[in-house]
Scaffold this active site. Sequence first.
Site, PDB file in Angstrom:
ATOM      1  N   PRO A  61      37.117  81.931 -20.097  1.00 38.66           N
ATOM      2  CA  PRO A  61      37.494  80.718 -21.249  1.00 38.66           C
ATOM      3  C   PRO A  61      36.289  80.190 -22.131  1.00 38.66           C
ATOM      4  O   PRO A  61      35.253  80.189 -21.601  1.00 38.66           O
ATOM      5  CB  PRO A  61      37.686  79.369 -20.278  1.00 38.66           C
ATOM      6  CG  PRO A  61      37.568  79.980 -18.954  1.00 38.66           C
ATOM      7  CD  PRO A  61      37.299  81.492 -19.062  1.00 38.66           C
ATOM      8  N   GLU A  62      36.636  80.283 -23.421  1.00 40.78           N
ATOM      9  CA  GLU A  62      35.685  79.641 -24.096  1.00 40.78           C
ATOM     10  C   GLU A  62      35.834  78.349 -24.659  1.00 40.78           C
ATOM     11  O   GLU A  62      36.783  77.605 -24.055  1.00 40.78           O
ATOM     12  CB  GLU A  62      35.703  80.728 -25.452  1.00 40.78           C
ATOM     13  CG  GLU A  62      35.369  81.926 -25.123  1.00 40.78           C
ATOM     14  CD  GLU A  62      33.824  82.394 -24.853  1.00 40.78           C
ATOM     15  OE1 GLU A  62      32.854  81.464 -25.378  1.00 40.78           O
ATOM     16  OE2 GLU A  62      33.266  83.343 -24.247  1.00 40.78           O
TER      17      GLU A  62
END
Length: 280
Positions: free
Chosen positions: A2-3
């Site tokens: 997850p960014e």
Amino acid sequence: MPELPEVETTRRGIAPYIEGQEVTEVLVRQPRLRVPVPDDLAERLVGARIGVLKRRAKYLQIPIQSTDALEGDANTTLLWHLGMSGSLRIARVGDLPKKHDHVDVVTASGYVLRYHDPRRFGFVDWQATDEAQDKRLAHLGPEPLSDAFNGKWLYTLSRNKRVAVKPFLMDNQVVVGAGNIYAAEALFMAGIDPRRAAGRVSHARYDALALAVKEVLAAAITQGGTTLRDFVSGQGEPGYFAQRLNVYGRHGQPCLRCGAELRRITLGQRASVFCPGCQR
Ligand SMILES: [Zn+2]
């Protein structure tokens, strides 16, 4: 992994279900995350109310407003990080947990904030009372979508720096959220060679780069909003979204702008793809 856009999409997705809600129960099925789940999580959450969700870099911030008069104004904030494989979704009371569903925060409305994390590199922990004193947040650079992040900031910070512009941009103290994909895409959009020394990029080109970073992240957040539309249990994947990318992962293929073959190099130990035709 997850960014920043996934974390922001998560914040927007779960907020309507839990903001303003009273916590009625906390279930910790697996306390051994990257940081052990705090022993007092249930004790401090149950009976308290969830405030307005915020985000800093890739940390989701969940303010907790105690309704216990004895605690006075002992409001506090939970810091939630999704690590490598974590996701926060909304379940309903009675929805059976799946494998790797480690933490449930149950609210009076019947919605449950459920944390899923196969690799357990994520964590939930109390934030320092004074956000500026929290060692996980204190040294972070500006938010990419804020006005504080602009060409002038990049230009000023980069003077006399010999580090290549791509690792410079990916440094969390320069700006948060410009991970490998987004840095590669933004440099392509701005026409800047990722190998160029950060100190040798002009003010005008940093203006273009800052705009490109904002554009590529905003597009990812918009895209995430459509891909991860439904945060409620059973529907939609807790996975992460793939954007249409110009350079990242496309080495050996023709540049979509000029047709030159995209090259892959290693910069700061990270794979970097760029167009030798368009990026100088
Ligand atoms: Zn090109």
